[in-house]
Write a protein that holds these residues in place. Structure first.
Motif, PDB file in Angstrom:
ATOM      1  N   GLU A 299       0.812  -1.282  -0.122  1.00 30.48           N
ATOM      2  CA  GLU A 299      -0.063  -0.111  -0.035  1.00 30.48           C
ATOM      3  C   GLU A 299       0.932   1.473   0.010  1.00 30.48           C
ATOM      4  OE1 GLU A 299      -0.340  -2.483   2.216  1.00 30.48           O
ATOM      5  OE2 GLU A 299      -2.175  -3.217   2.290  1.00 30.48           O
ATOM      6  N   GLY A 300       2.062   1.249   0.466  1.00 26.56           N
ATOM      7  CA  GLY A 300       2.768   2.407   0.654  1.00 26.56           C
ATOM      8  C   GLY A 300       2.212   3.315   1.610  1.00 26.56           C
ATOM      9  N   VAL A 301       1.811   3.024   2.541  1.00 26.85           N
ATOM     10  CA  VAL A 301       1.043   4.025   3.555  1.00 26.85           C
ATOM     11  C   VAL A 301       1.837   3.984   4.999  1.00 26.85           C
ATOM     12  CG1 VAL A 301      -0.959   4.617   4.584  1.00 26.85           C
ATOM     13  CG2 VAL A 301      -1.093   3.893   2.328  1.00 26.85           C
ATOM     14  N   VAL A 302       1.910   5.220   5.579  1.00 24.94           N
ATOM     15  CA  VAL A 302       2.384   5.389   6.872  1.00 24.94           C
ATOM     16  C   VAL A 302       1.264   5.106   7.631  1.00 24.94           C
ATOM     17  CG1 VAL A 302       3.396   6.619   8.562  1.00 24.94           C
ATOM     18  CG2 VAL A 302       4.226   6.776   6.402  1.00 24.94           C
ATOM     19  N   ASP A 303       1.097   3.809   8.329  1.00 25.17           N
ATOM     20  CA  ASP A 303      -0.230   3.429   9.094  1.00 25.17           C
ATOM     21  C   ASP A 303       0.031   2.646  10.343  1.00 25.17           C
ATOM     22  OD1 ASP A 303       0.894   0.900   8.425  1.00 25.17           O
ATOM     23  OD2 ASP A 303      -0.577   0.663   7.082  1.00 25.17           O
ATOM     24  N   ALA A 304      -1.144   2.117  10.964  1.00 27.24           N
ATOM     25  CA  ALA A 304      -0.951   1.598  12.219  1.00 27.24           C
ATOM     26  C   ALA A 304       0.415   0.632  12.504  1.00 27.24           C
ATOM     27  CB  ALA A 304      -2.143   0.928  12.624  1.00 27.24           C
ATOM     28  N   ARG A 305       0.719  -0.188  11.294  1.00 27.21           N
ATOM     29  CA  ARG A 305       1.534  -1.032  11.269  1.00 27.21           C
ATOM     30  C   ARG A 305       2.899  -0.462  11.697  1.00 27.21           C
ATOM     31  NH1 ARG A 305       0.049  -4.059   5.957  1.00 27.21           N
ATOM     32  NH2 ARG A 305      -0.395  -2.003   5.429  1.00 27.21           N
ATOM     33  N   ASP A 306       3.166   0.696  11.024  1.00 33.37           N
ATOM     34  CA  ASP A 306       4.448   1.615  11.379  1.00 33.37           C
ATOM     35  C   ASP A 306       4.374   2.225  12.847  1.00 33.37           C
ATOM     36  OD1 ASP A 306       5.485   1.492   8.621  1.00 33.37           O
ATOM     37  OD2 ASP A 306       3.487   2.269   8.036  1.00 33.37           O
ATOM     38  N   PHE A 307       3.107   2.723  13.372  1.00 30.38           N
ATOM     39  CA  PHE A 307       3.372   3.172  14.492  1.00 30.38           C
ATOM     40  C   PHE A 307       3.390   2.066  15.554  1.00 30.38           C
ATOM     41  CE2 PHE A 307       0.798   3.961  18.530  1.00 30.38           C
ATOM     42  CZ  PHE A 307       1.265   5.009  18.899  1.00 30.38           C
ATOM     43  N   THR A 308       2.710   0.769  15.408  1.00 32.10           N
ATOM     44  CA  THR A 308       3.226  -0.136  16.294  1.00 32.10           C
ATOM     45  C   THR A 308       4.638  -0.628  16.583  1.00 32.10           C
ATOM     46  OG1 THR A 308       1.109  -1.236  16.047  1.00 32.10           O
ATOM     47  CG2 THR A 308       2.797  -2.833  16.884  1.00 32.10           C
ATOM     48  N   ARG A 309       5.285  -0.737  15.283  1.00 33.06           N
ATOM     49  CA  ARG A 309       6.641  -0.694  15.207  1.00 33.06           C
ATOM     50  C   ARG A 309       7.535   0.274  15.834  1.00 33.06           C
ATOM     51  NH1 ARG A 309      11.394  -1.518  10.524  1.00 33.06           N
ATOM     52  NH2 ARG A 309      12.866  -2.520  11.974  1.00 33.06           N
ATOM     53  N   PHE A 310       7.083   1.507  15.906  1.00 32.42           N
ATOM     54  CA  PHE A 310       7.785   2.608  16.527  1.00 32.42           C
ATOM     55  C   PHE A 310       7.461   2.646  18.147  1.00 32.42           C
ATOM     56  CE2 PHE A 310       6.809   6.745  18.302  1.00 32.42           C
ATOM     57  CZ  PHE A 310       8.139   7.508  17.993  1.00 32.42           C
ATOM     58  N   ALA A 311       6.427   2.358  18.496  1.00 34.72           N
ATOM     59  CA  ALA A 311       5.800   2.187  19.777  1.00 34.72           C
ATOM     60  C   ALA A 311       6.634   1.441  20.624  1.00 34.72           C
ATOM     61  CB  ALA A 311       4.334   1.795  19.809  1.00 34.72           C
ATOM     62  N   ARG A 312       7.061   0.315  19.972  1.00 29.24           N
ATOM     63  CA  ARG A 312       7.947  -1.004  20.743  1.00 29.24           C
ATOM     64  C   ARG A 312       9.216  -0.268  20.922  1.00 29.24           C
ATOM     65  NH1 ARG A 312       6.800  -4.654  16.150  1.00 29.24           N
ATOM     66  NH2 ARG A 312       4.769  -5.757  16.532  1.00 29.24           N
TER      67      ARG A 312
END
Length: 320
Positions: A299-312
């Protein structure tokens, strides 16, 4: 008589609207920076909203009483082949070099942006102050007392090309600006010196706070800003300088730990604020930054998956 007066009033109002429209149609001047400062020259870069003709005026004083012309060189779009310069100007990216200057001397400059489609449309920036560098130093004292020659590497930077951008000469005319090291940024056009979408920055044009040539050590934190034509927008990347080699080579800047977006050694609120500014942007958006798309996806979108990885990683203070 009343009817005639009313008609005259309408005509005057129409004329005022025309004049007001013309007056408000002067080109914009945004993202102005003084760059590429050497002992004998400096450059000015900015963006505008029309395919403009760039120029500058140079003065000896802030009040603009004494304009400097004798012996001063004004070079629009320097170090850019014709095709690159044309592409940059067409999308509103401006650069002018001022040369013939004295070392360690204060100058004052303002930009002049002319719209060739409307000769009366000229905009002027505010006055800006710059002090030229003091000295080019080709040697540094070694630990053994020797004076070995040194030269900084050139830095190759690849600009992001959106999926909906033209595939023809991608990114040509975009401007790359490196700041955070030395007294002033250095810049380069995409397509000048390397094939697009790369641009190449000469790190030998960096000068330190002592106004002498700056010797890159490697690991310095920099901010690389991309001037993107046609949008009045910029794209920012935090990067580290590579360790210089001998002989000098063309190297690429280094990315740091993904979650430490501003490279300050910790993952905290400042990184979160940067991420929040990118959340839900897609690869086709003009402000999309691939640095924040941590999880590879179709999809090429900055989304919840990216946030989850950052939050860790949030709260870390040991990032190197």
């Amino acid at each position: 008589v009343v009817h005639g007066a009313f008609v005259s009033f309408l005509c005057c109002s129409a004329l005022l609207l025309v004049f007001a429209s013309r007056a408000s149609a002067v080109p914009e001047t945004v993202s102005l920076q003084l760059t590429d400062v050497t002992p004998s020259s400096f450059s000015v870069v900015w963006m505008t909203n029309v395919a403009a003709v760039p120029d500058v005026e140079v003065y000896a004083d802030f009040a603009m009483v004494t304009r400097l012309v004798e012996g001063i060189g004004i070079s629009p779009m320097p170090d850019a082949p014709l095709a690159v310069a044309t592409a940059a100007k067409h999308t509103g990216i401006m650069k002018v070099r001022v040369s013939g200057l004295a070392a360690s001397t204060k100058y004052f400059v303002r930009t002049v942006t002319r719209d060739p489609a409307s000769p009366e449309s000229i905009s002027y920036s505010g006055i800006n102050e710059v002090t030229t560098a003091g000295e080019v130093v080709p040697y540094r004292l070694g630990s053994d007392g020797s004076l070995p020659a040194y030269i900084n590497d050139q830095l190759a930077m690849k600009v992001y090309i959106r999926p909906n951008d033209s595939a023809d000469a991608p990114g040509v005319g975009n401007l790359i600006m490196l700041s955070g090291v030395g007294t002033h940024p250095v810049t380069a056009f995409v397509g000048a010196g390397l094939a697009p979408p790369y641009g190449v920055l000469d790190l030998s044009n960096l000068f330190g706070l002592d106004l002498k040539s700056y010797a890159v050590q490697g690991g310095e934190k920099t901010l690389i800003t991309i001037y993107r034509g046609g949008t009045l927008s910029t794209l920012s990347h935090y990067r580290l300088l590579p360790v210089p080699t001998s002989p000098a080579t063309v190297a690429e800047p280094l990315a740091g730990f993904f979650a430490d977006m501003n490279l300050d050694g910790k993952v905290d609120r400042s990184d979160f604020d940067l991420f929040r500014g990118q959340y839900r942007t897609a690869a086709t958006d003009r402000n999309y930054n691939p640095d924040f798309d941590f999880v590879a996806d179709t999809e090429g979108v900055v989304d919840a998956r990216d946030f989850t990885r950052f939050a860790r990683e949030y709260g870390r203070t040991d990032v190197r």
